[in-house]
Scaffold this active site. Structure first.
Site, PDB file in Angstrom:
ATOM      1  CE1 TYR A  62       0.231   2.139   4.257  1.00 57.23           C
ATOM      2  CE2 TYR A  62       1.041  -0.522   4.577  1.00 57.23           C
ATOM      3  CZ  TYR A  62       0.877   1.148   4.982  1.00 57.23           C
ATOM      4  OH  TYR A  62       1.357   1.373   6.189  1.00 57.23           O
ATOM      5  CD  GLU A  96      10.342   1.349  10.491  1.00 55.73           C
ATOM      6  OE1 GLU A  96      10.279   2.264   9.351  1.00 55.73           O
ATOM      7  OE2 GLU A  96       9.905   0.245  10.112  1.00 55.73           O
TER       8      GLU A  96
END
Length: 286
Positions: A33, A181
Site C-alpha cells: 500500500y 523506526e
C-alpha cells in the site's frame, strides 16, 4: 455524505465497495500500500510514492499493470469526486483472487486488485504538532522485510495500543538495543550539538518518502545530519526528537519512555523542519 471509492476499474459509493473473500490481500496479507497526502486539493510527493509502490511490488514479484499516468489519473479523479482539499489517498494493490486459498502464488497473468479511497483530515494544523508527542519503546516483533510497504500492520497496531495504554501517543520499535523506526513513521533525534540523526536505510525499516525529503531540505539548509542507529538512552539525552511520515509531516517528540526532552515542548529545529517541509511540499504539488 458517502465517499466515492475506486475498486478495480470502478468508482462506487463506499457502501457498495466490495472485494472477493478469496483476495490474497485478505487471506495472506499479500498486498502492498501507499498513502499519498493531499494539500490544497493537490497531491504531495506523488512521484516518490509511485516509485516506492513499484519497488514494493517488484520485491514481492507482484504484477503492477497500472502505469504512473493511470495511477495519477485515478488519484486526481478521487480528489475531484470527493471534493478533497486536505487529507490522504490510500492505495492498496494485492495479488488478487484468482482461485481458492493456496499458499502458492497464482499463475502468471493473473490480474491483481487495486483499491483506493480518500480520507479527509486536517494535516497542517495538527494539534499534536503544537504540543509534541510522547513515545514509548517496544520490542520490534515484525517480519524481516520492513523495507517493503506491505499491509502486514498487526504489530504496528499492537504497538500503538501499547502506547495508548501507557498514556503515550506512539511507539518506537527497538531491536538489539537500537531504534529502527516508529510504528508508522521514521524516527529522528537532534543531538545537543545540533546534528540530525536518523537510522540508515536497510531491510530493518521503511524508506520513508518524507524522510528522504527532510534529509534533502536539511542539507539545503546546511544542517548537519547523520544516518546511523541510535539508542533510547541517546534519544532521552537528545535536545529534540521527531518523527516523519506522509500524514504527519515532521511531528515533534517531547518525551521518550517517560523522560522529557529539553523543556518538554517542540524544539526550534523540529519546528523549522516542519515549516520547511510544508512550504517546500506546497511548491511541488501535482
Amino acid at each position: 455524505m458517502s465517499r466515492i471509492v475506486y475498486v478495480n476499474g470502478e468508482y462506487v459509493p463506499e457502501e457498495e465497495a466490495k472485494i472477493s473473500v478469496f483476495d490474497r490481500g485478505f487471506l495472506f496479507a499479500d498486498a502492498v500500500y501507499e498513502v499519498t497526502t493531499v494539500l490544497d486539493g493537490k497531491l504531495c510527493e506523488f512521484e516518490g510514492h509511485c516509485a516506492r509502490l513499484q519497488r514494493s511490488t517488484a520485491e514481492l514479484e507482484m504484477p503492477l499493470p497500472w502505469s504512473r499516468e493511470e495511477l495519477l489519473e485515478i488519484h486526481r479523479e478521487l480528489i475531484a469526486r470527493n471534493e478533497l482539499i486536505e487529507g490522504m489517498i490510500y492505495l492498496q494493490v494485492s495479488r488478487g483472487a484468482p482461485a481458492d486459498r493456496d499458499f502458492h502464488y497464482p499463475e502468471a497473468g493473473t490480474q491483481p486488485s487495486l483499491v483506493m479511497f480518500t480520507q479527509a483530515k486536517s494535516l497542517v494544523d495538527n494539534p499534536s504538532a503544537a504540543r509534541g508527542n510522547k513515545v514509548i519503546s517496544v520490542e520490534d516483533i515484525r517480519w524481516a522485510r520492513r523495507d517493503i510497504k506491505t499491509v502486514q500492520l498487526l504489530a504496528a497496531s499492537m504497538a500503538k495500543m501499547q502506547a495508548e495504554a501507557a498514556g503515550a501517543d506512539d511507539a518506537w520499535f527497538v531491536q538489539d538495543g537500537l531504534v529502527n523506526e516508529g510504528s508508522s513513521n521514521n524516527a529522528w533525534i537532534v543531538t545537543k550539538q545540533g546534528t540530525l540523526v536518523t537510522r540508515d536505510l536497510s531491510r530493518l525499516l521503511l524508506p520513508g518518502i518524507t524522510r528522504a525529503s527532510v534529509l534533502k531540505y536539511a542539507e539545503a539548509a546546511q544542517l548537519k545530519f547523520e544516518e546511523r542507529p541510535f539508542t533510547i538512552a541517546e534519544a532521552q539525552d537528545a535536545a529534540e526528537a521527531f518523527s516523519t511520515s506522509a500524514s504527519a509531516f515532521v511531528m515533534p517528540v517531547v518525551e521518550v519512555d517517560g523522560v522529557s526532552l529539553g523543556d518538554g515542548t517542540p524544539g526550534p529545529v523540529t519546528k523549522r523542519l516542519r515549516e520547511l517541509y510544508i512550504d517546500e511540499s506546497r511548491k511541488a504539488l501535482l
